[in-house]
Design an enzyme around this catalytic site. Structure first.
Site, mmCIF file in Angstrom:
data_model
loop_
_atom_site.group_PDB
_atom_site.id
_atom_site.type_symbol
_atom_site.label_atom_id
_atom_site.label_comp_id
_atom_site.label_asym_id
_atom_site.label_seq_id
_atom_site.Cartn_x
_atom_site.Cartn_y
_atom_site.Cartn_z
ATOM 1 C CB CYS A 19 -1.084 -0.144 1.209
ATOM 2 S SG CYS A 19 -1.932 1.363 1.451
ATOM 3 C CB CYS A 22 0.640 1.433 4.213
ATOM 4 S SG CYS A 22 -1.035 0.732 4.200
#
Length: 395
Positions: A19, A22
């Site tokens: 991600c 993230c």
């Protein structure tokens, strides 16, 4: 919350290795852990790969990455925590008291404005000794080295009050700040100066605005926001005018009107008088969002775009604007040339036809004479005599 729990409290970031969001959050999350530890918080900060521990993630209701669950209103359990937070934030709101309709409204406002400011709750014992509350529950804002208490009768709706008070009394203003101030409904009084210029004129105007913001807060804070702006490039593009700095301008961000002082601001009294003139309507407003101003804005923006392109890259500007103009010029030339030739042909055609007629008429007379001669030559002498006699009779 900690007092009612015997086990450890964890603040967990559920993330996924693939991600991108993230990865952006990771350095911030590490800083959160360091900050919580330095504050002496009992809460431990960690992170968990939700793809490897999907069963645990689903147990906590994780529906995406990254997922962080934080309270809208953070409690301040001690004076030490309150002092720490006050040092960290220039503006912070605090709710004091138990359950009440005011707290419900406070939570509602926090859900709307949590991305703009900071919301806390505390007991009356946690507040500094200099804070005096007329009644409980209460909502306070701490800023500018002091505090202000929300009064429903004087300040109106809680949402509007928090939206107005979420800024310091005096700001270093830029374009983004002006955009945010548009939601407050306030007029913005700006000292347009050059921060690198330490001359008396520049420092004096900045000091005057600061003094008015501090000493006349009770008079003007509901209607005015104060600050200074470095340089006049942005303000010139906003007003579509060339302001000579240092100067003072008051902007109405709701309708793009602005006010300029009719005389030089020499001291605080002059500035206060200028503000009062705006409030009572005697100061002349300029600009606005009328039709003429919108047309002026379109022309100004187009002109600014062309000038900026040529300043940054003259060759690119010549290509972008020269090529279309060249094509249009060739098309116009072709159209005009075609019309001109057609007009000449049409105008000349009558002359040619008239000339042809004249030539035809002249040619016909000569041909008639020749035909007569040929006929006469073909006639015999007797017939020629008779012909002459007949013609004499006719004459």
């Amino acid at each position: 919350f900690k007092e009612n729990r015997k086990d450890d409290i964890w603040l967990v970031d559920f993330y996924a290795p693939w991600c991108g969001h993230c990865k952006k959050l990771e350095p911030i999350w590490n800083e959160v852990g360091i900050e919580m530890k330095s504050m002496g918080s009992p809460v431990k900060v960690g992170k968990m790969d939700a793809t490897s521990f999907s069963s645990i993630a689903s147990e906590f209701g994780v529906r995406g990455y990254p997922t962080i669950k934080l309270p809208l209103i953070r409690p301040l359990p001690s004076q030490h925590m309150f002092e720490h937070v006050q040092k960290r934030h220039r503006v912070l709101f605090v709710y004091v008291g138990g359950e009440s309709p005011l707290k419900e409204k406070y939570i509602e406002v926090a859900s709307e404005l949590i991305v703009y400011t900071y919301f806390f709750s505390a007991s009356e014992e946690v507040l500094p000794e200099y804070v005096t509350l007329p009644e409980l529950p209460a909502v306070l804002v701490f800023k500018d080295g002091t505090y202000f208490v929300y009064d429903e009768y004087e300040d109106g709706d809680l949402t509007s009050w928090i939206n107005r008070e979420r800024f310091q009394g005096y700001l270093n203003i830029d374009g983004f700040t002006l955009y945010e101030l548009g939601d407050t409904g306030k007029l913005v009084a700006i000292a347009v100066i050059d921060d690198k210029n330490s001359s008396v004129e520049h420092t004096r105007l900045k000091s005057i605005i600061q003094e008015v913001a501090r000493d006349y807060r009770d008079h003007f804070h509901r209607d005015f926001q104060f600050g200074h702006m470095d340089g006049n490039d942005y303000i010139n593009s906003l007003l579509m005018d060339d302001l000579t700095i240092p100067t003072i301008v008051v902007l109405n961000t709701s309708n793009q009107q602005y006010f300029l002082p009719d005389r030089q601001i020499e001291n605080t009294e002059d500035m206060v008088q200028f503000i009062n003139n705006i409030l009572d309507g005697t100061a002349e407003a300029q600009g606005g969002d009328g039709v003429l101003q919108r047309i002026k804005r379109i022309v100004y923006d187009a002109k600014s775009t062309v000038v900026s392109v040529f300043k940054s890259s003259p060759l690119l500007g010549c290509f972008l604007f020269g090529l279309p103009l060249g094509v249009i010029s060739i098309m116009c030339y072709g159209i005009c040339t075609a019309d001109t030739d057609g007009g000449l042909d049409e105008s000349e055609s009558p002359k040619k036809e008239g000339g042809d007629r004249e030539l035809t008429d002249e040619g016909s007379e000569e041909e008639q004479e020749e035909e007569k001669k040929e006929k006469y030559t073909e006639l015999s002498d007797g017939e020629l005599k008779q012909k002459n006699i007949l013609e004499k009779k006719k004459d």
